[in-house]
Scaffold this motif. Structure first.
Motif, PDB file in Angstrom:
ATOM      1  N   PRO A  19     -37.414 -10.706 -14.512  1.00 39.14           N
ATOM      2  CA  PRO A  19     -36.220 -11.389 -15.039  1.00 39.14           C
ATOM      3  C   PRO A  19     -34.984 -10.490 -15.102  1.00 39.14           C
ATOM      4  O   PRO A  19     -35.086  -9.305 -15.434  1.00 39.14           O
ATOM      5  CB  PRO A  19     -36.637 -11.809 -16.454  1.00 39.14           C
ATOM      6  N   PHE A  68     -32.528 -10.277 -17.145  1.00 34.14           N
ATOM      7  CA  PHE A  68     -32.136  -9.626 -18.417  1.00 34.14           C
ATOM      8  C   PHE A  68     -32.845  -8.287 -18.595  1.00 34.14           C
ATOM      9  O   PHE A  68     -32.341  -7.403 -19.292  1.00 34.14           O
ATOM     10  CB  PHE A  68     -32.359 -10.554 -19.626  1.00 34.14           C
ATOM     11  N   ASN A  72     -35.867 -16.582 -26.958  1.00 36.58           N
ATOM     12  CA  ASN A  72     -35.245 -17.757 -26.368  1.00 36.58           C
ATOM     13  C   ASN A  72     -36.147 -18.427 -25.324  1.00 36.58           C
ATOM     14  O   ASN A  72     -36.160 -19.645 -25.189  1.00 36.58           O
ATOM     15  CB  ASN A  72     -33.942 -17.284 -25.703  1.00 36.58           C
ATOM     16  N   GLN A  73     -36.896 -17.599 -24.602  1.00 41.57           N
ATOM     17  CA  GLN A  73     -37.767 -18.133 -23.551  1.00 41.57           C
ATOM     18  C   GLN A  73     -39.198 -18.358 -24.047  1.00 41.57           C
ATOM     19  O   GLN A  73     -40.089 -18.624 -23.244  1.00 41.57           O
ATOM     20  CB  GLN A  73     -37.763 -17.184 -22.345  1.00 41.57           C
ATOM     21  N   HIS A 126     -33.754 -12.684 -25.572  1.00 40.91           N
ATOM     22  CA  HIS A 126     -34.233 -13.436 -24.404  1.00 40.91           C
ATOM     23  C   HIS A 126     -35.713 -13.787 -24.530  1.00 40.91           C
ATOM     24  O   HIS A 126     -36.136 -14.882 -24.152  1.00 40.91           O
ATOM     25  CB  HIS A 126     -33.986 -12.635 -23.121  1.00 40.91           C
ATOM     26  N   ASN A 171     -30.763  -7.548 -27.219  1.00 41.49           N
ATOM     27  CA  ASN A 171     -30.642  -8.463 -26.067  1.00 41.49           C
ATOM     28  C   ASN A 171     -32.014  -8.856 -25.543  1.00 41.49           C
ATOM     29  O   ASN A 171     -32.286 -10.033 -25.282  1.00 41.49           O
ATOM     30  CB  ASN A 171     -29.863  -7.801 -24.930  1.00 41.49           C
TER      31      ASN A 171
END
Ligand code: AKG
Ligand code: FE2
Length: 239
Positions: free
Chosen positions: A90, A92, A70-71, A67, A63
């Motif tokens: 963040p 997450f 993805n970022q 992220h 996970n």
């Protein structure tokens, strides 16, 4: 139908080919035991150091990596290998790391740390190309409070801890880190011992095996001192 002797023979062949559960179990048990001895020796020598092996499971690691990708936190081709957050961290990371640090009360021996809120308000995530290290340092004492967490998210390395007086290094201790491992620094481990990572392409794991380095990502969580945002002037780059 086999007779009994033939049965035993066949079973032995199968065990040789595929190994038996109990052998695997035994090996796993021995490995865990060696690892515990390795870690408790290190922790005995460095007051205030707490290492939680495999603190994060694969799901949480996936996970977090998802992220980060993805970022687009990192772009090594353009030398972007660090991501910093002040204040809000963040969501997450709460869901996949910080909530678990709180739940398992990783600073339980230090009420002044475990009782503070928020536990962390500063995050640095580092990206290391294979072989790349980090200069030995003590996290800026005027800027960050006691109680620092270093979490390995991707890749392995040996982190070195060094204690020195004015003239010489008194002790140098290596700790092999893998994804999911959490290192908590308090007291002497935070204020007196330097930590760093040598530039090298292989590291020795706790069993003495040489492990080739790949890309590494870490998450470093800290709490600013009240005066940390202003702090005395420093020529040092914040690490
Ligand atoms: O990246 C790491 O594993 C450690 C980083 C660190 O010590 C720091 O940023 O102060
Ligand atoms: Fe550090």
């Amino acid at each position: 139908m086999f007779n009994n002797d033939e049965n035993t023979q066949n079973l032995n062949v199968i065990v040789e080919l595929f190994g038996s559960d109990s052998e695997d179990e035994l090996e796993r048990h021995q490995k865990a035991k060696n690892q515990n001895i390795y870690l408790s020796n290190i922790q005995k020598n460095i007051s205030g150091l707490n290492i939680y092996k495999n603190f994060l499971d694969t799901k949480s690691l996936n996970n977090i990596n998802f992220h980060i990708n993805n970022q687009n936190w990192f772009d090594p081709v353009n030398n972007i290998n660090q991501k910093v957050y002040f204040g809000d961290i963040p969501q997450f990371l709460y869901e996949n790391l910080i909530d678990e640090l709180i739940l398992r009360n990783v600073f339980k021996n230090n009420l002044h740390i475990s009782d503070r809120f928020p536990l962390f308000d500063h995050l640095i995530s580092n990206f290391y190309a294979p072989g790349e290290g980090l200069t030995h340092h003590i996290d800026l004492p005027h800027k960050f409070q006691d109680g620092i967490v270093i979490c390995s998210i991707k890749g392995t390395c040996e982190m070195e801890f060094r204690l020195k007086n004015e003239q010489e290094y008194l002790q140098v201790i290596g700790v092999f880190l893998e994804p999911g491992d959490v290192v908590c620094l308090t007291g002497e481990a935070r204020w007196k011992w330097e930590h760093g990572i040598r530039n090298k392409t292989y590291d020795k794991d706790f069993g003495g095996n040489m492990i080739k380095r790949t890309e590494r990502i870490s998450i470093n969580l800290r709490k600013l001192k009240d005066e940390g945002l202003i702090g005395p002037p420093t020529t040092e780059e914040d690490s």
